[in-house]
Design a protein around this motif. Sequence first.
Motif, PDB file in Angstrom:
ATOM      1  N   LYS A 118       0.694  -1.082   0.182  1.00  0.00           N
ATOM      2  CA  LYS A 118       0.130   0.001  -0.078  1.00  0.00           C
ATOM      3  C   LYS A 118       0.856   1.320  -0.035  1.00  0.00           C
ATOM      4  O   LYS A 118       0.523   2.408   0.072  1.00  0.00           O
ATOM      5  CB  LYS A 118      -0.998  -0.015   1.394  1.00  0.00           C
ATOM      6  CG  LYS A 118      -2.064  -1.055   1.220  1.00  0.00           C
ATOM      7  CD  LYS A 118      -2.844  -0.795   2.378  1.00  0.00           C
ATOM      8  CE  LYS A 118      -3.753  -1.964   2.341  1.00  0.00           C
ATOM      9  NZ  LYS A 118      -4.765  -2.129   3.622  1.00  0.00           N
ATOM     10  N   PHE A 119       2.295   1.116   0.098  1.00  0.00           N
ATOM     11  CA  PHE A 119       3.134   2.151   0.054  1.00  0.00           C
ATOM     12  C   PHE A 119       3.868   2.315  -1.314  1.00  0.00           C
ATOM     13  O   PHE A 119       4.340   1.172  -1.555  1.00  0.00           O
ATOM     14  CB  PHE A 119       4.066   2.116   1.321  1.00  0.00           C
ATOM     15  CG  PHE A 119       4.837   3.261   1.412  1.00  0.00           C
ATOM     16  CD1 PHE A 119       4.397   4.411   2.013  1.00  0.00           C
ATOM     17  CD2 PHE A 119       6.245   3.247   0.757  1.00  0.00           C
ATOM     18  CE1 PHE A 119       5.492   5.476   1.925  1.00  0.00           C
ATOM     19  CE2 PHE A 119       6.818   4.108   1.019  1.00  0.00           C
ATOM     20  CZ  PHE A 119       6.603   5.429   1.496  1.00  0.00           C
ATOM     21  N   VAL A 126      12.778   7.657   8.790  1.00  0.00           N
ATOM     22  CA  VAL A 126      13.162   6.208   8.819  1.00  0.00           C
ATOM     23  C   VAL A 126      12.010   5.476   8.410  1.00  0.00           C
ATOM     24  O   VAL A 126      12.440   4.334   7.586  1.00  0.00           O
ATOM     25  CB  VAL A 126      13.211   6.089  10.394  1.00  0.00           C
ATOM     26  CG1 VAL A 126      13.419   4.416  10.762  1.00  0.00           C
ATOM     27  CG2 VAL A 126      14.352   6.805  11.085  1.00  0.00           C
ATOM     28  N   PRO A 127      10.706   5.642   8.483  1.00  0.00           N
ATOM     29  CA  PRO A 127       9.712   4.652   8.081  1.00  0.00           C
ATOM     30  C   PRO A 127       9.859   4.635   6.302  1.00  0.00           C
ATOM     31  O   PRO A 127       9.817   3.536   6.007  1.00  0.00           O
ATOM     32  CB  PRO A 127       8.414   5.476   8.362  1.00  0.00           C
ATOM     33  CG  PRO A 127       8.605   6.123   9.533  1.00  0.00           C
ATOM     34  CD  PRO A 127       9.950   6.889   9.368  1.00  0.00           C
ATOM     35  N   GLU A 128       9.941   5.656   5.669  1.00  0.00           N
ATOM     36  CA  GLU A 128       9.885   5.870   4.278  1.00  0.00           C
ATOM     37  C   GLU A 128      11.286   4.759   3.727  1.00  0.00           C
ATOM     38  O   GLU A 128      11.362   4.302   2.983  1.00  0.00           O
ATOM     39  CB  GLU A 128       9.998   7.107   3.894  1.00  0.00           C
ATOM     40  CG  GLU A 128       8.936   7.705   3.963  1.00  0.00           C
ATOM     41  CD  GLU A 128       8.607   8.700   5.291  1.00  0.00           C
ATOM     42  OE1 GLU A 128       9.770   8.631   5.971  1.00  0.00           O
ATOM     43  OE2 GLU A 128       7.687   8.668   5.829  1.00  0.00           O
ATOM     44  N   LEU A 139      12.741   2.455   5.542  1.00  0.00           N
ATOM     45  CA  LEU A 139      12.395   1.263   5.841  1.00  0.00           C
ATOM     46  C   LEU A 139      11.739   0.232   4.663  1.00  0.00           C
ATOM     47  O   LEU A 139      12.338  -0.636   4.241  1.00  0.00           O
ATOM     48  CB  LEU A 139      11.545   0.695   7.068  1.00  0.00           C
ATOM     49  CG  LEU A 139      12.545   0.978   8.320  1.00  0.00           C
ATOM     50  CD1 LEU A 139      11.373   1.085   9.653  1.00  0.00           C
ATOM     51  CD2 LEU A 139      13.304  -0.081   8.730  1.00  0.00           C
ATOM     52  N   PHE A 140      10.645   1.220   3.986  1.00  0.00           N
ATOM     53  CA  PHE A 140      10.032   0.697   2.880  1.00  0.00           C
ATOM     54  C   PHE A 140      11.076   0.503   1.800  1.00  0.00           C
ATOM     55  O   PHE A 140      11.173  -0.607   0.959  1.00  0.00           O
ATOM     56  CB  PHE A 140       8.968   1.764   2.730  1.00  0.00           C
ATOM     57  CG  PHE A 140       7.592   1.537   3.319  1.00  0.00           C
ATOM     58  CD1 PHE A 140       6.747   0.404   2.893  1.00  0.00           C
ATOM     59  CD2 PHE A 140       7.258   2.100   4.348  1.00  0.00           C
ATOM     60  CE1 PHE A 140       5.588   0.024   3.754  1.00  0.00           C
ATOM     61  CE2 PHE A 140       5.911   1.757   5.034  1.00  0.00           C
ATOM     62  CZ  PHE A 140       5.289   0.893   4.597  1.00  0.00           C
ATOM     63  N   LYS A 182      13.335  -2.520   2.509  1.00  0.00           N
ATOM     64  CA  LYS A 182      12.427  -3.764   2.297  1.00  0.00           C
ATOM     65  C   LYS A 182      12.181  -3.828   0.849  1.00  0.00           C
ATOM     66  O   LYS A 182      12.345  -5.152   0.250  1.00  0.00           O
ATOM     67  CB  LYS A 182      11.339  -3.790   2.870  1.00  0.00           C
ATOM     68  CG  LYS A 182      11.305  -3.865   4.395  1.00  0.00           C
ATOM     69  CD  LYS A 182      10.055  -3.754   5.140  1.00  0.00           C
ATOM     70  CE  LYS A 182      10.214  -4.107   6.521  1.00  0.00           C
ATOM     71  NZ  LYS A 182      10.343  -5.422   7.097  1.00  0.00           N
ATOM     72  N   SER A 225       6.081   1.664  11.855  1.00  0.00           N
ATOM     73  CA  SER A 225       6.573   2.638  10.619  1.00  0.00           C
ATOM     74  C   SER A 225       5.851   1.900   9.496  1.00  0.00           C
ATOM     75  O   SER A 225       5.211   2.644   8.547  1.00  0.00           O
ATOM     76  CB  SER A 225       7.967   2.151  10.235  1.00  0.00           C
ATOM     77  OG  SER A 225       8.811   2.788  11.243  1.00  0.00           O
ATOM     78  N   MET A 241      12.396  11.924  13.638  1.00  0.00           N
ATOM     79  CA  MET A 241      12.327  10.372  13.526  1.00  0.00           C
ATOM     80  C   MET A 241      11.210  10.100  12.278  1.00  0.00           C
ATOM     81  O   MET A 241      11.496   9.084  11.625  1.00  0.00           O
ATOM     82  CB  MET A 241      11.811   9.734  14.697  1.00  0.00           C
ATOM     83  CG  MET A 241      12.906   9.823  15.919  1.00  0.00           C
ATOM     84  SD  MET A 241      12.177   9.307  17.336  1.00  0.00           S
ATOM     85  CE  MET A 241      11.973   7.504  17.486  1.00  0.00           C
TER      86      MET A 241
END
Lengths: 224, 342
Positions: A21-22, A72-74, A76-77, A80, B153, B203
């Motif tokens: 979904k991202f 960080v979240p982006e 991580l995507f 992955k 995340s 973050m």
Amino acid sequence: MPILESIKHCVVQGHIDATSKFPKNMEGQEGVRELTKQAITDGVAVEDILMKGLIPAMTIVGQRYEKNEIFVPEMLFSAKAMKSGLELIKPFLLEGSDLILGKVIIGTVQGDLHDIGKNLVCMMLEGAGFEIVDLGINIPAPKFLEAAKNNPEAIIGMSALLTVTMKNMKGVIELLRVNELDNKVFIGGAPVTPAFAEEIGAEGYAKNANQAVREAKRLLDIKA
Amino acid sequence: MFSHLRKPNFEHFQQTLFNKTSDYIPLIELGIHPDMRKAIMGKSVTSVKDEIAFMRSLGYDFIKVQPGIHLETNRSIAKNANVAADRSWSSEHDGVVTDWESFEKYQWAKISDLEYSRMEKAGKLIPDDMGIIGQYGDIYTTVWEMMGFENFSMKMYEDPELISAMFDKIGGLVFSMFETMASMDFVKVLWYSDDIAYSSGLMVSPDFIRENLFPYLKRIGELAKKSNIPFIYHSDGVLYDVMPELINDIGITSLHPVEPLSMDMAELKDRVGDKLCLCGGIDVDQLCRATSDEIRDLTRKFIEIAKGKGGWCAGSSNSIPEYVKPENYLAMIETVLKEGQW
């Protein structure tokens, strides 16, 4: 868009596969997984998938992270997504291939269970073409020593979150040198500074995951 | 200890937090580890009475009290040969709430579970020249700790409704604490702490912070404004990307802890010193590793930045853990008390 460009674009955007979904505007579209499979089927050289698709994409991701354009979240995507492609081409990459830039032993020092930063460094190094020996978290000095003995060609990366745990980095370096191992060491983590790295005899320091890639290349004398 | 050097004056401390004229530098600290308190006092500091005596003897104008609550995250214990105390850590992968099923099953604390007895006791015992800071925080931190950072995340994009529900649950509880604290007439400062940044930047994206966390901070800011009391915000890291919102929308009066690896005190003072009182700044790493003379020199540099202008409460760049050298902590305080006036 040529398939390698599409793979690169998907890694930069963090789009793993068609079910992902991202990012929202790519939902339902093919991602790195499908495109890599397609490229292999089409007979594109795995070296090209790696060198012209996955690796340059992660370089862009690292630069965007350093500029605070993504967080960080982006990241991580993207990591992955890169991994989903890397897993598909790994069986075709020969052991000892000169596409592997070098080997990095990495771990969070004893007393410290923090690993968001360490994992990001692993992902970025892997994305840049390094082979990773991830020892994990809370790693005592003898385990670093054992890994260094088994991988004399590797450099060693250590991470710590706290002033009190970063002191354990010094013990690791001392143990390596007492045992006459000359694996180069680079360190990072919230309280760590270049001055501290110099003080404990570490050959390198990285403030973030992208710098860690540059530092690993410098220590292994690899041109950017 | 240092009570001969300075008597508490809570009103002066409050005015400094409001960034109004002051003629000396007050002390501030978010946390002082129990082992450090014991090392300094020669006995455990446990009761409210002990706490008042401890803070007063070191030259502080306040004690800081939190409501009682326990929220289960997913923590592990790490042993460290360098210190006596073990340390607990949140899992950065697995959480206790990872999807809607675990969200529904989780035994959420209720507002009626919140406990204020220590705070009420403090209200009765606090002397006239000292005051009480009501402190809590960690809406953002608790959400990611409960979910595990990686899962959090992913869910930010894959299931934003779950993230929103998590913020509603935790934010609702924490806001209720501040609402109760603001209604207690003996609580004279509100302090919200929640780390949202690293030394290299936020973050998560500023938009995420604005949409999910800041609405709660804005409501807490309104409580402080209505009660006409200072509102301190604590977060590690570089905060420039959200500084305008913190100042203009949320209405913080004071910012803590100004980590030197993240934001330079002098630069920050130039940029926002007319709008905010800055708190902390003295490097915890130096407090651990430098000599006491070096700490005195470092503290003097900070005093020079604030001298004649005020707008600074002196303290560490985070808190005082058990592994700081006690003599360095005391050297910092003594230097402020002796030289931080004009």
